[in-house]
Design a protein around this motif. Structure first.
Motif, PDB file in Angstrom:
ATOM      1  N   GLU A 174       0.824  -1.206   0.000  1.00 13.79           N
ATOM      2  CA  GLU A 174       0.000   0.000   0.000  1.00 13.79           C
ATOM      3  C   GLU A 174       0.867   1.269   0.000  1.00 13.79           C
ATOM      4  O   GLU A 174       0.575   2.227  -0.710  1.00 13.79           O
ATOM      5  CB  GLU A 174      -0.938   0.015   1.211  1.00 13.79           C
ATOM      6  CG  GLU A 174      -2.048  -0.996   1.138  1.00 13.79           C
ATOM      7  CD  GLU A 174      -3.010  -0.712   0.010  1.00 13.79           C
ATOM      8  OE1 GLU A 174      -3.403   0.451  -0.175  1.00 13.79           O
ATOM      9  OE2 GLU A 174      -3.355  -1.674  -0.701  1.00 13.79           O
ATOM     10  N   VAL A 175       1.939   1.282   0.783  1.00 17.10           N
ATOM     11  CA  VAL A 175       2.833   2.441   0.827  1.00 17.10           C
ATOM     12  C   VAL A 175       3.506   2.629  -0.522  1.00 17.10           C
ATOM     13  O   VAL A 175       3.603   3.748  -1.037  1.00 17.10           O
ATOM     14  CB  VAL A 175       3.874   2.280   1.969  1.00 17.10           C
ATOM     15  CG1 VAL A 175       5.010   3.271   1.833  1.00 17.10           C
ATOM     16  CG2 VAL A 175       3.198   2.427   3.321  1.00 17.10           C
ATOM     17  N   GLU A 176       3.944   1.540  -1.131  1.00 12.42           N
ATOM     18  CA  GLU A 176       4.612   1.620  -2.435  1.00 12.42           C
ATOM     19  C   GLU A 176       3.637   2.107  -3.504  1.00 12.42           C
ATOM     20  O   GLU A 176       3.985   2.942  -4.345  1.00 12.42           O
ATOM     21  CB  GLU A 176       5.179   0.249  -2.812  1.00 12.42           C
ATOM     22  CG  GLU A 176       6.108   0.272  -3.989  1.00 12.42           C
ATOM     23  CD  GLU A 176       5.395   0.087  -5.313  1.00 12.42           C
ATOM     24  OE1 GLU A 176       5.884   0.618  -6.311  1.00 12.42           O
ATOM     25  OE2 GLU A 176       4.343  -0.561  -5.340  1.00 12.42           O
ATOM     26  N   THR A 177       2.396   1.636  -3.464  1.00 12.28           N
ATOM     27  CA  THR A 177       1.381   2.077  -4.427  1.00 12.28           C
ATOM     28  C   THR A 177       1.076   3.561  -4.251  1.00 12.28           C
ATOM     29  O   THR A 177       0.991   4.305  -5.237  1.00 12.28           O
ATOM     30  CB  THR A 177       0.091   1.249  -4.257  1.00 12.28           C
ATOM     31  OG1 THR A 177       0.399  -0.127  -4.446  1.00 12.28           O
ATOM     32  CG2 THR A 177      -0.974   1.675  -5.237  1.00 12.28           C
ATOM     33  N   ALA A 178       0.937   3.995  -3.024  1.00 15.17           N
ATOM     34  CA  ALA A 178       0.664   5.414  -2.765  1.00 15.17           C
ATOM     35  C   ALA A 178       1.840   6.283  -3.212  1.00 15.17           C
ATOM     36  O   ALA A 178       1.639   7.354  -3.790  1.00 15.17           O
ATOM     37  CB  ALA A 178       0.368   5.635  -1.287  1.00 15.17           C
ATOM     38  N   GLU A 179       3.054   5.830  -2.973  1.00 13.35           N
ATOM     39  CA  GLU A 179       4.233   6.589  -3.378  1.00 13.35           C
ATOM     40  C   GLU A 179       4.324   6.664  -4.900  1.00 13.35           C
ATOM     41  O   GLU A 179       4.641   7.714  -5.464  1.00 13.35           O
ATOM     42  CB  GLU A 179       5.505   5.955  -2.802  1.00 13.35           C
ATOM     43  CG  GLU A 179       6.777   6.664  -3.174  1.00 13.35           C
ATOM     44  CD  GLU A 179       6.843   8.108  -2.715  1.00 13.35           C
ATOM     45  OE1 GLU A 179       7.533   8.901  -3.378  1.00 13.35           O
ATOM     46  OE2 GLU A 179       6.205   8.463  -1.711  1.00 13.35           O
ATOM     47  N   ARG A 180       4.020   5.571  -5.585  1.00 13.33           N
ATOM     48  CA  ARG A 180       4.045   5.579  -7.046  1.00 13.33           C
ATOM     49  C   ARG A 180       2.975   6.516  -7.594  1.00 13.33           C
ATOM     50  O   ARG A 180       3.232   7.297  -8.517  1.00 13.33           O
ATOM     51  CB  ARG A 180       3.817   4.171  -7.594  1.00 13.33           C
ATOM     52  CG  ARG A 180       3.955   4.129  -9.093  1.00 13.33           C
ATOM     53  CD  ARG A 180       3.823   2.754  -9.710  1.00 13.33           C
ATOM     54  NE  ARG A 180       3.925   1.645  -8.818  1.00 13.33           N
ATOM     55  CZ  ARG A 180       2.969   0.718  -8.683  1.00 13.33           C
ATOM     56  NH1 ARG A 180       1.866   0.780  -9.382  1.00 13.33           N
ATOM     57  NH2 ARG A 180       3.129  -0.289  -7.859  1.00 13.33           N
ATOM     58  N   THR A 181       1.795   6.483  -7.020  1.00 12.97           N
ATOM     59  CA  THR A 181       0.721   7.379  -7.447  1.00 12.97           C
ATOM     60  C   THR A 181       1.092   8.831  -7.206  1.00 12.97           C
ATOM     61  O   THR A 181       0.857   9.695  -8.051  1.00 12.97           O
ATOM     62  CB  THR A 181      -0.582   7.028  -6.712  1.00 12.97           C
ATOM     63  OG1 THR A 181      -0.902   5.657  -6.964  1.00 12.97           O
ATOM     64  CG2 THR A 181      -1.728   7.901  -7.154  1.00 12.97           C
ATOM     65  N   ARG A 182       1.706   9.120  -6.060  1.00 13.92           N
ATOM     66  CA  ARG A 182       2.137  10.482  -5.763  1.00 13.92           C
ATOM     67  C   ARG A 182       3.205  10.940  -6.751  1.00 13.92           C
ATOM     68  O   ARG A 182       3.167  12.060  -7.245  1.00 13.92           O
ATOM     69  CB  ARG A 182       2.675  10.573  -4.333  1.00 13.92           C
ATOM     70  CG  ARG A 182       3.002  12.003  -3.905  1.00 13.92           C
ATOM     71  CD  ARG A 182       4.069  12.062  -2.836  1.00 13.92           C
ATOM     72  NE  ARG A 182       5.326  11.478  -3.196  1.00 13.92           N
ATOM     73  CZ  ARG A 182       6.247  12.038  -4.009  1.00 13.92           C
ATOM     74  NH1 ARG A 182       6.019  13.196  -4.556  1.00 13.92           N
ATOM     75  NH2 ARG A 182       7.379  11.425  -4.263  1.00 13.92           N
ATOM     76  N   ALA A 183       4.147  10.078  -7.066  1.00 15.61           N
ATOM     77  CA  ALA A 183       5.207  10.435  -8.009  1.00 15.61           C
ATOM     78  C   ALA A 183       4.626  10.680  -9.400  1.00 15.61           C
ATOM     79  O   ALA A 183       5.029  11.640 -10.078  1.00 15.61           O
ATOM     80  CB  ALA A 183       6.264   9.339  -8.050  1.00 15.61           C
TER      81      ALA A 183
END
Length: 179
Positions: free
Chosen positions: A40-49
């Motif tokens: 979930e953290v990795e997905t959120a970080e990718r979406t933010r980037a």
């Protein structure tokens, strides 16, 4: 004849087995939760980037439009490229669809539903002296806006009255001298 172990030792073995199963289940649940959280953290970080890159691209587009407008003309009007709004565009048209990249990412978010649109607005055009006078009469909304402006700037209201009177006289003069 075989001897049976005492009842007390059978209960202790059963209790040890239950504790072992409980510990293994707790560790497995904790590991599964940590894995889910990391995804979930990795997905959120990718979406933010990705959102940051899209925003950066939109800002670069607006800078380019405004820089070219500044180089090519000294007056602004609504027929210039900066005033044309960027209509909604699917972000999938900007992605590498020709390389057979899937439109659905790992998180199950459909990239086809993402749009980009924008518009550059001339904020100075909203405060125009010509808005004070419409159809040979003072526009009450524009007069209230200018009254608030004069109050915020600490200017005397007599100056606004002189301005409105001057606009009225100029309008009357051009109306009578017109062919």
């Amino acid at each position: 004849m075989m001897q049976r172990p005492p009842l007390r030792s059978r209960g202790a073995a059963l209790l040890a087995a239950m504790l072992t199963v409980t510990l293994v289940a707790s560790f497995a649940a904790a590991a599964l939760w940590q894995q889910w959280r990391a995804v979930e953290v990795e997905t959120a970080e990718r979406t933010r980037a990705q959102a940051a890159w899209i925003l950066l691209g939109a800002l670069d587009w607006s800078r380019l439009i405004l820089r070219e407008d500044g180089r090519s003309s000294s007056a602004d009007h609504l027929a210039e490229p900066w005033s044309v709004p960027l209509q909604e565009a699917r972000l999938s048209t900007f992605l590498a669809a020709e390389r057979n990249v899937s439109q659905v990412d790992d998180g199950g978010i459909d990239a086809i539903d993402a749009f980009l649109s924008g518009q550059i607005t001339d904020m100075q055009a909203r405060l125009n002296l010509r808005n004070l006078f419409s159809d040979a009469a003072i526009a009450p909304i524009a007069l209230r806006q200018f009254t608030r402006l004069f109050e915020r700037l600490g200017l005397p209201q007599q100056e606004l009255a002189l301005l409105v009177d001057g606009l009225r006289r100029a309008h009357n003069d051009t109306g009578t001298n017109a062919p």
